[in-house]
Design a protein around this motif. Structure first.
Motif, short mmCIF file in Angstrom:
data_model
loop_
_atom_site.label_atom_id
_atom_site.label_comp_id
_atom_site.label_asym_id
_atom_site.label_seq_id
_atom_site.Cartn_x
_atom_site.Cartn_y
_atom_site.Cartn_z
N SER A 1 9.36 2.00 2.23
CA SER A 1 10.08 2.56 1.28
C SER A 1 9.75 4.06 0.98
O SER A 1 8.33 4.25 0.79
CB SER A 1 10.23 1.85 0.08
OG SER A 1 9.31 1.54 -0.52
N ILE A 2 10.48 5.05 0.85
CA ILE A 2 9.92 6.42 0.41
C ILE A 2 9.82 6.57 -0.80
O ILE A 2 10.38 6.02 -1.87
CB ILE A 2 11.29 7.42 0.91
CG1 ILE A 2 11.61 7.39 2.27
CG2 ILE A 2 11.03 8.71 0.51
CD1 ILE A 2 12.84 8.03 2.76
N LEU B 1 0.86 -1.32 0.04
CA LEU B 1 -0.11 0.21 0.03
C LEU B 1 1.07 1.19 0.04
O LEU B 1 2.07 1.18 0.38
CB LEU B 1 -0.94 0.15 1.33
CG LEU B 1 -1.94 -1.06 1.18
CD1 LEU B 1 -2.71 -0.88 2.81
CD2 LEU B 1 -2.98 -0.75 0.26
N THR B 2 0.19 2.36 -0.31
CA THR B 2 0.94 3.79 -0.25
C THR B 2 0.01 4.61 0.50
O THR B 2 -1.08 4.60 0.30
CB THR B 2 1.11 4.34 -1.65
OG1 THR B 2 1.84 3.24 -2.57
CG2 THR B 2 1.77 5.38 -1.63
N GLY B 3 0.56 5.49 1.18
CA GLY B 3 -0.05 6.43 2.18
C GLY B 3 0.86 7.58 2.20
O GLY B 3 2.07 7.73 2.08
N CYS C 1 15.04 8.58 9.41
CA CYS C 1 15.97 8.76 8.50
C CYS C 1 16.78 7.48 8.22
O CYS C 1 17.00 6.61 9.04
CB CYS C 1 17.43 9.75 8.78
SG CYS C 1 16.96 11.12 9.97
N ASN C 2 17.24 7.08 6.96
CA ASN C 2 18.24 5.96 6.76
C ASN C 2 19.37 6.04 7.36
O ASN C 2 19.78 6.92 7.41
CB ASN C 2 18.05 5.71 5.09
CG ASN C 2 19.32 6.49 4.29
OD1 ASN C 2 19.58 7.42 4.78
ND2 ASN C 2 19.41 6.31 3.17
N LYS C 3 20.08 4.85 7.49
CA LYS C 3 21.44 4.82 8.08
C LYS C 3 22.31 4.98 7.08
O LYS C 3 23.62 5.17 7.25
CB LYS C 3 21.58 3.72 8.78
CG LYS C 3 20.69 3.32 9.93
CD LYS C 3 21.10 1.85 10.50
CE LYS C 3 20.22 1.77 11.90
NZ LYS C 3 20.40 0.49 12.27
N SER D 1 5.57 3.69 0.95
CA SER D 1 4.84 2.37 0.38
C SER D 1 5.27 1.29 1.72
O SER D 1 6.49 1.57 2.30
CB SER D 1 5.16 1.83 -0.80
OG SER D 1 6.41 1.65 -1.07
N PHE D 2 4.43 0.42 1.95
CA PHE D 2 4.81 -0.57 2.87
C PHE D 2 3.98 -1.85 2.62
O PHE D 2 2.86 -1.87 1.81
CB PHE D 2 4.41 -0.21 4.29
CG PHE D 2 2.91 0.44 4.47
CD1 PHE D 2 1.86 -0.68 5.03
CD2 PHE D 2 2.74 1.43 3.96
CE1 PHE D 2 0.57 -0.05 5.30
CE2 PHE D 2 1.22 1.97 4.19
CZ PHE D 2 0.32 1.00 4.85
#
Length: 103
Positions: A101-102, A8-10, A52-54, A80-81
């Protein structure tokens, strides 16, 4: 009702150290717990109140650096997830997600 492998996307509407709040199709509330965000490589920046990503930021002095750009999940941004769990309480459905994911 929901295919648990469905992506899904939100739109992110909350960002806390415990979870990320997401609105899906302006209808369903969803959340991604901190545990799943951390597994996906994100850390919570308490000063900015953002996940934030690492990955390392690209150094301005080294434009040829192969390191990934620093990515931030911002309130108002899209993610999305995958659906992990579906909750129902008094007829209200909420979703729990993983593998964000962004967009």
């Amino acid at each position: 009702f929901f295919d648990m492998s469905f992506q899904l996307t939100g739109v992110v509407n909350e960002s806390f150290s415990s979870h990320l709040g997401i609105l899906v199709h302006t209808l369903f509330n969803a959340m991604i717990p901190a545990e799943h965000l951390q597994r996906a490589g994100y850390i919570y920046d308490r000063s900015m109140r953002e996940w934030c990503n690492k990955g390392a930021s690209v150094d301005d002095d080294d434009s040829e650096s192969p390191l990934p750009q620093h990515e931030v999940i911002k309130v108002g941004g899209s993610v999305s997830f995958m659906i992990d769990k579906v909750h129902e309480c008094a007829g209200v459905i909420s979703l729990e997600g993983q593998n964000p994911s962004i967009l």
